[in-house]
Design an enzyme around this catalytic site. Structure first.
Site, PDB file in Angstrom:
ATOM      1  N   TYR A   6       4.395  -1.075  -2.017  1.00 49.94           N
ATOM      2  CA  TYR A   6       3.483  -0.686  -3.087  1.00 49.94           C
ATOM      3  C   TYR A   6       4.022  -0.974  -4.483  1.00 49.94           C
ATOM      4  CZ  TYR A   6       0.592   1.767   0.324  1.00 49.94           C
ATOM      5  OH  TYR A   6      -0.227   2.050   1.384  1.00 49.94           O
ATOM      6  N   ASP A  49      -9.407  18.415   8.015  1.00 45.36           N
ATOM      7  CA  ASP A  49     -10.226  18.928   9.119  1.00 45.36           C
ATOM      8  C   ASP A  49     -11.407  18.013   9.437  1.00 45.36           C
ATOM      9  OD1 ASP A  49      -8.493  21.029   9.085  1.00 45.36           O
ATOM     10  OD2 ASP A  49      -9.994  22.576   8.645  1.00 45.36           O
ATOM     11  N   ASN A  72       5.386   4.749  11.521  1.00 42.48           N
ATOM     12  CA  ASN A  72       5.023   4.369  10.167  1.00 42.48           C
ATOM     13  C   ASN A  72       5.912   5.112   9.173  1.00 42.48           C
ATOM     14  OD1 ASN A  72       2.943   3.235   8.108  1.00 42.48           O
ATOM     15  ND2 ASN A  72       3.173   5.394   7.547  1.00 42.48           N
ATOM     16  N   GLU A  73       6.674   4.351   8.398  1.00 38.71           N
ATOM     17  CA  GLU A  73       7.438   4.853   7.264  1.00 38.71           C
ATOM     18  C   GLU A  73       8.422   5.977   7.619  1.00 38.71           C
ATOM     19  OE1 GLU A  73       4.457   3.659   3.617  1.00 38.71           O
ATOM     20  OE2 GLU A  73       4.657   5.779   4.114  1.00 38.71           O
ATOM     21  N   HIS A  98       1.940   8.182  12.901  1.00 33.95           N
ATOM     22  CA  HIS A  98       1.780   8.134  11.451  1.00 33.95           C
ATOM     23  C   HIS A  98       1.750   9.569  10.918  1.00 33.95           C
ATOM     24  CE1 HIS A  98       0.106   5.557   7.961  1.00 33.95           C
ATOM     25  NE2 HIS A  98       0.476   6.727   7.461  1.00 33.95           N
ATOM     26  N   GLU A 124       0.962  -2.357   5.011  1.00 35.27           N
ATOM     27  CA  GLU A 124       0.225  -1.616   3.980  1.00 35.27           C
ATOM     28  C   GLU A 124       0.543  -2.200   2.625  1.00 35.27           C
ATOM     29  OE1 GLU A 124       0.621   2.659   3.686  1.00 35.27           O
ATOM     30  OE2 GLU A 124       0.574   2.902   5.862  1.00 35.27           O
ATOM     31  N   HIS A 139      -3.549  24.675   6.971  1.00 36.14           N
ATOM     32  CA  HIS A 139      -4.248  25.916   7.289  1.00 36.14           C
ATOM     33  C   HIS A 139      -3.432  27.155   6.894  1.00 36.14           C
ATOM     34  CE1 HIS A 139      -6.602  23.590  10.613  1.00 36.14           C
ATOM     35  NE2 HIS A 139      -7.054  23.346   9.408  1.00 36.14           N
ATOM     36  N   ASN A 199       5.574  -1.871   4.624  1.00 38.40           N
ATOM     37  CA  ASN A 199       4.646  -1.208   3.714  1.00 38.40           C
ATOM     38  C   ASN A 199       5.221  -1.327   2.309  1.00 38.40           C
ATOM     39  OD1 ASN A 199       3.157  -0.454   5.913  1.00 38.40           O
ATOM     40  ND2 ASN A 199       3.377   1.747   5.614  1.00 38.40           N
ATOM     41  N   GLN A 233      -5.651  11.089   8.188  1.00 39.60           N
ATOM     42  CA  GLN A 233      -6.311  10.862   6.903  1.00 39.60           C
ATOM     43  C   GLN A 233      -7.796  10.549   7.032  1.00 39.60           C
ATOM     44  OE1 GLN A 233      -2.928   8.087   5.449  1.00 39.60           O
ATOM     45  NE2 GLN A 233      -3.761   9.005   3.606  1.00 39.60           N
ATOM     46  N   ARG A 293      -5.482  -2.183  11.470  1.00 32.69           N
ATOM     47  CA  ARG A 293      -4.348  -1.348  11.820  1.00 32.69           C
ATOM     48  C   ARG A 293      -4.745   0.117  11.677  1.00 32.69           C
ATOM     49  NH1 ARG A 293       0.502   0.700   8.285  1.00 32.69           N
ATOM     50  NH2 ARG A 293       1.550   1.888   9.924  1.00 32.69           N
TER      51      ARG A 293
END
Length: 507
Positions: free
Chosen positions: A331, A72, A186-187, A142, A399, A59, A329, A39, A97
């Protein structure tokens, strides 16, 4: 007497209010932020980095990303890592992190060859943090699997745990002398359910009702392999800890009936219990009630055995207890019903196996993300539930954050409101005896937000993606978070005197 009594009540009320306002986070509580390699890093083909599944997907199928963008360049941390650390210093972070790109370290996925350039990049990043007293918290995976391993079946291949252990060894060897906090995955839900059981994350396999369960088993075994490798061969000399991060949104019953309470429990087992139960429960293995439901559904659908594979007794013993902490994590939340708000799902699929209804009240504030609302006391509900269910493990919030549209600018009062409410919940949990050791805000800066591209922004810092230099500018929430870190207190009346960010002495 009546006047005195009233005054006493007022005094008690004021005292209680002051006490609540002055609640402090412990001095050793780790405040940080979080990011993910794909990311933010960019440099997708820099030096000898290999292709990963997000490179391959964006791509070859750019239409799957909402705005046609990709990672990219992203925030170009590959060339801006010193500015990243400068932002950490401006905020006064205790910890940061971030995740490693497997294919940047091992271009082909396996340990031959090892990229000297990839190792050098992460060494420089880690050393720059440590130079200023910022604790690195490193996630091994991740979501960005090397494409060459995906071509061999990825998480659905029984050899995946061995591939991951091999990768983990290279990482521990190169960075473990300085990194003391390791997160394996992660997740898992998003990796397995969305990547293998749907089309909402790479590698968009859409092997519904089967792929997600194969992935779940081999991911959990891979985590245990990496944990035991660290525990047996590195912990005594390096002195760190190793755990896993699981996305745990809250699923509560829509009504206080036995049927809705059970429906909420089944949804919890399917969403995160598949990954937490084998590691943290006393009995080990996949969650009992959900396992029975998948077996029953599989039989009704004509399968000779359950679509959810079993763990052997030896595997159960190997996985159970294989974590030094539970990374959460979190939300948002949902209300679950056994009879209402039920929608038609693909057959077979995890959601068809669950077979419950989902409801989100209209009054819950809505973020820029369709799935993210601000729900009352959701972190507290999660931490209390996990704490009781798994016998008081050590926790980190790895998170927690809020999204806004690209046009939202630097004044983000909705994000500030969300963070303050979440952190009040963290204090409530600590007061209730939960061993919560830290909180990582998502995210340090705006980033490539997976399938949503650049259409949603989670950053404490705004990133100008139109500028090739990717300049970062602090939002109002950054100043509020900085004050909370500095004082260890949540002051709901605090307003920054200036929108110019500086580095405090000592950072």
């Amino acid at each position: 007497m009546k006047v005195a009594l009233v005054l006493s009540v007022i005094a008690l009320g004021c005292s209680a209010l002051v006490t609540k306002q002055e609640r402090r986070f412990p001095d050793d509580f780790l405040f940080g932020t979080a990011t993910a390699s794909y990311q933010i890093e960019g440099g997708w083909n820099a030096d000898d980095k290999g292709e990963n599944i997000w490179d391959h997907m964006t791509h070859n199928h750019p239409n799957v990303i909402k705005d046609g963008s990709n990672g990219d360049v992203a925030a170009d941390t590959y060339h801006n890592y010193k500015r990243d650390v400068e932002m950490m210093r401006e905020l006064g972070l205790d910890a940061y992190r971030f995740s490693l790109s497997w294919s940047r370290i091992l271009p082909d996925g396996l340990s031959n060859p090892v990229s000297a350039a990839g190792i050098a990049f992460y060494n420089n990043y880690i050393d720059e943090m440590l130079k200023y007293g910022i604790t690195p918290m490193v996630t091994l995976y991740h979501w960005d699997l090397p494409q060459k391993l995906q071509d061999l079946g990825g998480f659905a291949n029984p050899l995946f745990p061995d591939w991951f252990e091999e990768y983990a060894r290279v990482v521990y060897d190169n960075f473990g002398d300085r990194v003391k906090h390791w997160i394996t995955f992660n997740e898992p839900r998003e990796i397995c359910l969305e990547g293998y059981g749907s089309t909402t994350k790479a590698p968009i396999l859409n092997a519904t009702g089967i792929g997600s369960y194969l992935c779940a088993k081999y991911l959990v075994l891979a985590h245990a392999k990496a944990y035991h490798l660290y525990n047996n061969e590195y912990k005594s000399s390096q002195g760190g800890e190793c755990g896993i991060t699981i996305s745990v949104n809250w699923f509560g019953p829509l009504t206080d009936t036995e049927e809705d309470r059970f429906a909420a429990e089944i949804r919890r087992q399917a969403e995160w219990g598949l990954y937490a139960e084998p590691i943290f429960s006393e009995q080990g293995g996949f969650p009992k009630e959900f396992t029975e439901r998948v077996a029953q559904k599989s039989a009704e659908q004509g399968y000779r055995s359950s679509r959810l594979p079993e763990f052997t007794e030896e595997e159960k013993q190997f996985v159970r207890g294989a974590s030094d902490f539970f990374g959460v994590n979190h939300y948002t939340a949902y209300l679950i019903s056994a009879t209402e708000h039920i929608t038609q799902n693909v057959v077979p699929s995890l959601y068809d196996d669950v077979g419950v209804g989902v409801y989100v009240p209209e009054e819950w504030p809505q973020s820029a993300s369709s799935w993210l609302t601000e729900s009352p006391d959701s972190i507290l509900n999660v931490l209390n539930h996990l704490n009781q269910k798994y016998n008081n493990p050590k926790f980190y919030i790895t998170e927690n954050g809020w999204s806004s549209p690209p046009s939202s600018g630097l004044i983000d009062d909705d994000r500030i409101r969300y963070y303050r409410a979440a952190l009040e919940n963290c204090l409530d949990a600590i007061d209730a005896g939960v061993r919560l050791q830290g909180y990582m805000a998502w995210s340090l800066m705006d980033n490539f937000e997976w399938m949503e591209g650049l259409t949603e922004r989670f950053g404490l810092y705004h990133v100008d993606f139109e500028d090739p230099l990717r300049p970062r500018t602090a939002r109002k929430s950054a100043f509020v978070y900085k004050e909370i870190i500095k004082t260890r207190v949540i002051d709901h009346s605090y307003e920054p005197a200036t929108m110019t960010m500086t580095i405090d002495e000592g950072r």
